[in-house]
Structure formats: C-alpha cells, structure tokens
Write an enzyme that holds these catalytic residues in place. Structure first.
Site, mmCIF file in Angstrom:
data_model
loop_
_atom_site.group_PDB
_atom_site.id
_atom_site.type_symbol
_atom_site.label_atom_id
_atom_site.label_comp_id
_atom_site.label_asym_id
_atom_site.label_seq_id
_atom_site.Cartn_x
_atom_site.Cartn_y
_atom_site.Cartn_z
ATOM 1 N N TRP A 1 -6.903 -6.809 -5.708
ATOM 2 C CA TRP A 1 -7.242 -7.894 -6.641
ATOM 3 C C TRP A 1 -6.188 -8.987 -6.541
ATOM 4 O O TRP A 1 -6.506 -10.180 -6.441
ATOM 5 C CB TRP A 1 -7.298 -7.350 -8.064
ATOM 6 C CG TRP A 1 -7.976 -8.219 -9.080
ATOM 7 C CD1 TRP A 1 -9.206 -8.034 -9.633
ATOM 8 C CD2 TRP A 1 -7.449 -9.424 -9.681
ATOM 9 N NE1 TRP A 1 -9.484 -9.029 -10.536
ATOM 10 C CE2 TRP A 1 -8.421 -9.897 -10.584
ATOM 11 C CE3 TRP A 1 -6.262 -10.136 -9.542
ATOM 12 C CZ2 TRP A 1 -8.242 -11.050 -11.340
ATOM 13 C CZ3 TRP A 1 -6.079 -11.295 -10.295
ATOM 14 C CH2 TRP A 1 -7.059 -11.742 -11.184
ATOM 15 N N HIS B 1 -13.326 -3.340 -13.332
ATOM 16 C CA HIS B 1 -13.517 -3.750 -14.721
ATOM 17 C C HIS B 1 -14.451 -4.955 -14.839
ATOM 18 O O HIS B 1 -14.415 -5.702 -15.808
ATOM 19 C CB HIS B 1 -12.153 -4.023 -15.368
ATOM 20 C CG HIS B 1 -11.284 -2.806 -15.373
ATOM 21 N ND1 HIS B 1 -10.157 -2.703 -14.578
ATOM 22 C CD2 HIS B 1 -11.405 -1.620 -16.013
ATOM 23 C CE1 HIS B 1 -9.607 -1.507 -14.775
ATOM 24 N NE2 HIS B 1 -10.345 -0.843 -15.617
ATOM 25 N N CYS C 1 -14.424 -5.672 -8.860
ATOM 26 C CA CYS C 1 -13.278 -5.078 -9.546
ATOM 27 C C CYS C 1 -13.812 -4.012 -10.487
ATOM 28 O O CYS C 1 -14.886 -4.173 -11.083
ATOM 29 C CB CYS C 1 -12.533 -6.164 -10.327
ATOM 30 S SG CYS C 1 -11.351 -5.522 -11.529
#
Length: 568
Positions: free
Chosen positions: A129, A233, A231
């Site tokens: 990320w 989340h 990602c």
C-alpha cells in the site's frame, strides 16, 4: 567443402570406434546421473533441518535439482537467506515464549535507520500500500492499493531499504571496531508485501525470485484475485479459489528451493471479510458461496446487460441493482437447507454430514453436489431450491460469505505449505483472534500467526482504554500471533510530522523548524540531527584513507572548517 570433410571425418571416427563414442556418451549420462543423485541427497538433508521441520512440499528433491541447472546450489549465496535464518530464529524464540515480534512499516531509509536503533524492535516491514501510494516506480505513477503497479515495485523498494541497511551496518561496524563498542543491528530482517503474486505460477515464481535477490527475508501473499485485488480494508475484493492460492504458495517455495534459499512465505487470507469469489471450481469453497432460494429468477447479469443495451442511465442501474439483491435474499446452501427442512431433519443432515466427513471421507468439507445428495437422502420429499449463478456479478464473480470460519478453513489448507498464517480482519478483536488461533493450533500447534495492527482501524472507537491499548500486542502474542505490524506507521508518522512542521513554518519560519525539528532531534537523541555523519560521510572518509594511504587530509569530508556539523 570444409563442412563435407569435417562431417566425413566425424562419421568415419564414429563408424571405426563405436564403442569409444558410446562410452563417451554413456560417461556423460552417468556423470549427470551422479550429479542429480548427490545434489538430491543434499536437498533432502537440507529439508530435514530444523528450518523446514513444519513445511510440506508436493514435489521431490529431484524436481528441484533438475530445474537448478548444472551449478551447485551453494554457488550463489543470497544475503536474504541469511536474513531469513535470522528471522526464523527470532520467530521460534518468541513463539515459544509467547512474546511478540512487533514492528512498524517503513517507507524510506531514514525510517529504517531509526527503527533499527530501537533494540526491542527486531524486524522491518515494507507495505505494498505504501509503495503504491508513495513510491515512484517504473511507471512514475502513484495510486491507491489495487495491486495494479508493476510487480517489481515492492521488490525495488526492498532493495532500496536493504542497501541502506548494508551501508548503515558497515558504518556502525567500522565505528564499533575503532571504539570497541557494540554496533547497532541495522540488518533487521525485512518482511515485504507481495500482494497476490501478480499473476500465474511463473509470474509468482519471478516475483519470489526478485524478493530473494533484493533482500527480503519473508514475503506475504494474499488470496485475492489479480485484477480484483483491493486493500484488505476496502470493499470489492475478489477472492480466488483455495486451490489457486495454494498454488501460489507452492510456486514460491519451489522457486526458493531452486535458488537454495531459506526465505519465509506468509499465507494471508482475506476471506474473513471477502464478499466475492472468482470461481466455484474448488469444492472446499462451496459451503461459503451464496445463492438465491427462489425458482425462475432472472440472473442479475442478464438484467444488467439488457439495461445497458437499452442505454439505461447509471443511476437507474444502480437503483435496480439494489432492488434486485433486496428482492432476492442470498443464502449459502446450508442456510437454504435450514429454511426448507424441519429442525429435526436439518439436525439429522448435520450429523450425517459430520459422520461422512470424519469417518468416510476424512476431510473437512463437502462439495455442493455432495451436500445436495445428502439433503435428498435425509428429506427425499423436500425440494431445496438453490441457485448460486443467478446473483453473479457482471464479471462472473460469485457471492461469498466472508466469515471467520471461512478464514479458518482456508488457513488450515495453507498452513502446511507456508511458514506463517496472516488473518486479515476488519476490527482489532482479541476474542476473534483467540478463536482463530485455537482452531489453527489444534491441528498445527507450531504455526506462527500474523496480525495487522492496521491504521485503518479507529482504535479509540473500539472500546480500548490506555491499559488495553498498551497490552494488546502482548495479549495477542500469547495466542500465537507472534509477528505483528502497524503496516502504514511510516506513512502516517511522516504525514503528521511534516504537516505540523509545514503548517507552523508558513507563519513562524525558522522558529518553527528549530522548535519542531532540531531541538527535538537533539533532545531525543535522533542521529539524523547530524545528517552528514548519519549518511556515512565518516565511513567514506575511512575508505579514502585506505585507498590514498592516509594522504587525504585535504579531501576528507568530515575535517576542516567547511564541515558544519562540528557546530553540534
């Protein structure tokens, strides 16, 4: 003419002395056979070592040796393999004690060097990320973490950090050798984010090779789909079948075996929160695929294509999609079964299922076909409607029931072929972690677990007081979550500290810089205060003295009036 004469002589030699020629060919074959045999014995002995005592492989030592080429494995020594042994020993030691190996994600050599000076932090982490959003890769693009950057992006960041580790290690070792002191351990093993491997088996192998060549002691691979990666989340992540991710883990191990390295692979699962699955090909996933329980339902994808052909507006399509899924509630097959059968019949079904898996099939799952046959046996007069194709997305993805049980099932498949298991969660939940750990360790008691202490969580909103926040890492470690990391710590600390400085500097000028940077550096003992020395200027001066036989006093970087850091 030359070709004909040469050919003639070669043929004549072969005809006149066939035995000698055949012996030569036979000797070469025998030599290769002996080489394969002796190298295979070495590989098997290596695999029998403490390092691989809990690792399974579906291939043999001879498979590895045949794909190595004619050079023996010890011809190429990779520093990352040394770092991997260091990491392995740290994991074993902390796992036995029930203590954490916890760290922060770093985004540059500055953060790496400061992390290294913290004696109780033993490893470093590099996030995909962070690389996606902050690192200028070969495409000169930064973007959110959709895993769509070139696959050498994170390996290149690993190389950047590892080379910085090597420089600071040399610098510290030289200083310690002169002063007789103990050097800082700058060579913290690097754990890096390999996303979903960026492709099929050969691509995964190339990615694994890059990481080993560039300095990563360990990598983690997640069970998301290439092209459908998000990602952990974010919503919209697409899981791959269990078998597909297992193939990635095996490909990684095979590549490292060919290289003769001991790097560690972490199997991460996003199935606790995942809502989509790319394929129904693996029967181990069938229990968690959702479908409609009404007959003659027009599939959503058909309605969508029809609306697109009619040029229906995007807002109308969005509304229709919500209405379709509202009108057609989704269930797994067993949830549909529970709605159709009586409580007694469903109880009988569950008992028969358990008996079938435990005593006859010796596995933890039934395919949809097997579940349907068993339901028909229990309640032959009942018609159970279940259609998992109707709710599929336009891309053909199945609806998946992400849950802790799905994560446990997948992790039990991955555990024998990996060194650690990573459970990706949507909240910091000690009880959930404890439940996961107990199920995994019941079958694989030596498996080390990994936990993402994510900055995506609003930690203050989850009921933690200061005491619970402080103890969370150590409480998790007692449950076997040995490796723990704040994946984007470097990103956030960089952002907030520089924002505060810039915000003050615009009005207070150098007063802001001195107060917020220099004085804090000096007070805390941050060695970047003297950034020339931090960068290794004294180390380079020492090299110069050796090369120039000591006659370099006029060209040294850290001597004379021009060296301003004497002011500190």
């Amino acid at each position: 003419m030359l070709f004909n004469r040469t050919t003639s002589r070669a043929l004549k030699k072969l005809v006149l002395s066939p035995d000698k020629s055949l012996r030569a060919y036979s000797s070469k074959a025998k030599s290769i056979e002996d080489f394969l045999s002796s190298e295979s014995v070495k590989v098997e002995k290596w695999w029998a070592s403490r390092r691989f005592k809990d690792v399974s492989r579906p291939y043999s030592a001879i498979d590895v040796v045949r794909h190595r080429g004619s050079l023996p494995a010890n011809t190429s020594i990779y520093p990352s393999s040394h770092q991997a042994r260091k990491l392995f020993n740290l994991l074993e030691e902390n796992f036995k004690r029930g203590t954490p190996l916890h760290t922060l994600g770093v985004i540059d050599p500055v953060q790496m060097s400061q992390l290294a000076r913290c004696e109780k932090i033993k490893v470093a982490y590099i996030s995909g990320w962070a690389c996606s959003s902050t690192l200028v890769g070969s495409t000169n693009e930064v973007s959110p973490d959709f895993g769509d950057y070139p696959y050498d992006t994170v390996p290149n960041q690993v190389e950047r950090i590892f080379k910085a580790q090597e420089l600071h290690d040399r610098k510290a070792f030289l200083e310690a050798s002169i002063k007789g002191s103990t050097p800082v351990d700058y060579l913290k093993p690097i754990i890096a984010d390999a996303d979903m491997g960026h492709g099929g088996p050969t691509t995964v192998m190339k990615v694994a090779k890059l990481f080993a060549e560039k300095g990563a002691a360990a990598i983690h691979l997640e069970d998301q789909m290439v092209g459908g990666k998000r990602c952990g989340h974010l919503s919209g992540a697409v899981l791959v079948p269990t078998a597909t991710h297992l193939m990635r883990l095996i490909s990684t191990r095979f590549q490292w075996d060919i290289m003769g390295t001991e790097n560690l692979v972490i199997a991460r699962t996003d199935s606790c929160n995942g809502k989509l699955l790319s394929s129904s090909s693996d029967p181990r996933d069938h229990e968690f695929i959702k479908g409609v329980v009404k007959g003659n339902v027009v599939p959503w994808s058909e309605k969508l294509i029809e609306m697109e052909e009619k040029k229906v507006s995007n807002s109308t399509i969005s509304t229709m999609e919500q209405e379709w899924y509202h009108d057609n509630e989704l269930f797994t097959f067993e949830e549909a079964l529970a709605k159709t059968l009586t409580s007694g019949e469903f109880k009988t079904y569950k008992a028969k299922k358990e008996d079938l898996m435990t005593n006859k099939l010796n596995r933890t799952y039934l395919s949809l076909r097997e579940m349907k046959l068993l339901a028909q046996e229990v309640a032959p007069s009942k018609n159970v409607i279940f259609d998992w194709d109707a709710p599929k997305t336009k891309e053909g993805y199945y609806m998946f029931k992400g849950c802790i049980e799905a994560a446990i099932r997948r992790s039990l498949v991955f555990a024998p072929y990996s060194d650690m298991i990573w459970l990706e969660t949507k909240t910091p939940d000690l009880e959930q972690a404890r439940s996961f750990s107990s199920k995994i360790h019941k079958l694989f008691p030596a498996t080390k677990l990994v936990y993402n202490l994510s900055p995506s969580f609003n930690w203050s909103a989850h009921g933690f007081d200061d005491k619970a926040l402080k103890s969370f890492i150590w409480d998790l470690a007692k449950e076997g979550f040995t490796l723990q990391l704040v994946s984007l710590a470097g990103l956030h600390s960089d952002g907030v500290s520089f924002w505060e400085l810039a915000n003050s500097f615009q009005n207070d000028g150098m007063k802001a810089y001195v107060e917020q940077v220099q004085r804090r550096e000096k007070k805390s003992g941050c060695d970047v205060l003297t950034h020339q020395l931090w960068s290794g200027a004294e180390y380079v001066d020492s090299l110069m003295k050796v090369v120039q036989n000591g006659a370099s006093s006029q060209t040294l970087s850290t001597s004379g009036e021009s060296f301003t850091e004497t002011q500190f």
